[in-house]
Enzyme design. Structure first.
Site, PDB file in Angstrom:
ATOM      1  N   SER A 104     -25.844   0.217 -30.175  1.00  0.00           N
ATOM      2  CA  SER A 104     -26.562   0.536 -31.509  1.00  0.00           C
ATOM      3  C   SER A 104     -25.672   1.715 -32.126  1.00  0.00           C
ATOM      4  CB  SER A 104     -27.172   1.362 -30.475  1.00  0.00           C
ATOM      5  OG  SER A 104     -28.176   0.162 -30.097  1.00  0.00           O
ATOM      6  N   HIS A 151     -24.401  52.234 -45.609  1.00  0.00           N
ATOM      7  CA  HIS A 151     -25.195  52.606 -44.783  1.00  0.00           C
ATOM      8  C   HIS A 151     -27.187  53.026 -45.848  1.00  0.00           C
ATOM      9  CE1 HIS A 151     -22.781  53.965 -41.787  1.00  0.00           C
ATOM     10  NE2 HIS A 151     -21.926  54.724 -43.337  1.00  0.00           N
ATOM     11  N   SER A 281     -48.459  38.494 -56.776  1.00  0.00           N
ATOM     12  CA  SER A 281     -50.016  38.850 -55.970  1.00  0.00           C
ATOM     13  C   SER A 281     -51.241  38.425 -56.480  1.00  0.00           C
ATOM     14  CB  SER A 281     -49.973  40.684 -56.013  1.00  0.00           C
ATOM     15  OG  SER A 281     -50.716  41.268 -55.002  1.00  0.00           O
TER      16      SER A 281
END
Length: 471
Positions: A104, A151, A281
């Site tokens: 198979s 940052h 929205s």
């Protein structure tokens, strides 16, 4: 179709070509091609299979009776044998030689490798399309100063184009990952129940060279240069892990890029495409949400998690094979490719229509530029006879006052504060003249030019363009 669950990757996100690659029709057609090429090679190498039988198999590769196969599988509980039966019904003169000497995994694993190769090439093409869009963007905006961030706090200026090269560099490394996965693809071939080729050795009366030639011909017929050197019943599942790692890498890079765009869209510096009739929205009609980049991040996280299945499978294979890999692979690998395809299509769409609001970019930079330029201002004042330490204290004191004003919503006006301090030695006009943003972006434009030139060969095979999204 509305009465049963359907994967959103199929109905909403993935492309027609990727859906076709992982369709049941492509899979079974590939099985039939494998059975046909096996019969052809066995015929050519002297086994009792006629050219007419091979021709009949070849003539019936496309006419698959899926309903017959489903009925047969329900009876025998074996998908490969169900399709051996169905192929035999379509090509009755060859029914007795289909799957001769094979297991198979000859059809299932080899077909998977073929499909994964074609899917990786598809991913590579879309990946280069995103990179090509970004290359145009980087070239166009290589000299446009913008506020840098470390940052996510204001930092030394960069340029809009230079920032895009950071995204491009990640994506080009993903091209390398995909290329590596493609270069390491091997064909399984026809190797027997435990990879020993014992059944083929019996068929060829112990002639090992004919077994090797059979596998060379099979690999060549499907565009592979070689088979795995050794295997159990299946191909090594490390291959799946390598492929899924490449797809995960693509997701990581696109998530990073999309997150950056989302952050900058918050400040209105960049905006992803937005159609004239698009609704942002249901409750707030004014909204223009970065829904495409959000979708990249959402699907990307899914792909990164999905890719973890492959190393888990590779690390738990038992001896020559175990079947607990099958069901999970059947889901996770196609879904991984469909997901990679989806996020790349969205990324193509976003990068082709990415909008820079230059006035906002300029305004945001100028809000912080006086603070960022204080070292240059101090050096100029020293040149004019000032004391470096005393000037540093003046800048510190005025900067704190200006920052406090900003936090109250007032103009910072640092330059005016320095001018009226009486200690700085430069007029407001003289200091303002030193604030040309291009004086603070270093070699950004040159870096963009060098980056594009260094990657010119890869970019040459890429074509710019967008992708039409379904939703």
């Amino acid at each position: 179709m509305y009465d049963k669950y359907e994967s959103p990757l199929s109905s909403r996100y993935a492309s027609e070509e990727m859906l076709s690659l992982f369709s049941q029709r492509t899979r079974i057609k590939t099985w039939r091609r494998l059975w046909t090429e096996l019969a052809r090679a066995e015929n050519q190498l002297g086994l009792p299979i006629t050219g007419e039988q091979v021709n009949e198999l070849e003539a019936h590769i496309d006419d698959i009776d899926f309903e017959m196969a489903a009925r047969r599988e329900k009876e025998v509980r074996h998908d490969v044998m169900a399709h051996v039966y169905t192929f035999g019904a379509a090509a009755p003169s060859a029914a007795g030689v289909i799957h001769l000497g094979a297991t198979s995994c000859y059809v299932t694993d080899n077909a998977d490798i073929i499909i994964y190769r074609d899917a990786l090439k598809n991913v590579r093409g879309k990946l280069l399309g995103v990179i090509a869009n970004l290359a145009q963007f980087a070239e166009k905006y290589k000299s446009l100063p913008t506020l840098g961030y470390t940052h996510y706090q204001p930092a030394q200026p960069v340029t809009v184009g230079k920032r895009a090269t950071l995204w491009m560099q990640d994506l080009l490394s993903d091209v390398d990952e995909v290329d590596f996965a493609l270069s390491r693809l091997r064909f399984l071939g026809c190797r027997g129940a435990t990879g020993t080729e014992a059944s083929l050795l019996d068929l060829f009366d112990g002639q090992g060279e004919k077994v090797d030639e059979l596998n060379r011909r099979l690999a060549s017929a499907f565009g592979f240069e070689r088979c795995f050197d050794v295997c159990g019943q299946t191909y090594p599942r490390k291959l799946d892990s390598r492929i899924m790692n490449a797809l995960s890498s693509v997701a990581q890079s696109l998530c990073r890029m999309a997150a950056d765009i989302r952050l900058l869209q918050h400040d209105r510096q960049l905006e992803e495409p937005f159609e004239d009739t698009q609704i942002g929205s249901s409750a707030m009609p004014y909204k223009r949400n970065p829904m495409r980049c959000e979708r990249i991040c959402s699907l990307g996280r899914y792909l990164i998690a999905d890719a973890a299945n492959a190393p888990a499978v590779a690390s738990t294979q038992w001896l020559e094979r175990t079947l607990d890999d099958s069901a999970g692979r059947r889901i996770s690998i196609p879904e991984g490719f469909l997901c990679a395809d989806a996020i790349l299509r969205i990324a193509q769409n976003v990068t082709a229509g990415l909008r820079v609001n230059e006035k906002i970019v300029e305004k945001t930079l100028w809000e912080y530029l006086p603070f960022l330029a204080t070292e240059n201002l101090m050096m100029e004042a020293v040149k004019r006879g000032g004391n470096r330490q005393a000037l540093h204290e003046v800048i510190r004191r005025c900067s704190m006052e200006a920052a406090a004003r900003m936090k109250q919503g007032e103009p910072a006006d640092l330059i005016s504060l320095l001018a009226v301090s009486g200690e700085f030695g430069l007029t407001e006009e003289e200091m303002t003249a030193l604030l040309d943003p291009k004086n603070y972006i270093g070699r950004c434009a040159v870096q963009v030019d060098k980056f594009l030139e260094n990657n010119r060969e890869k970019l040459a095979s890429a074509s710019v363009g967008s992708a039409e999204l379904n939703v």
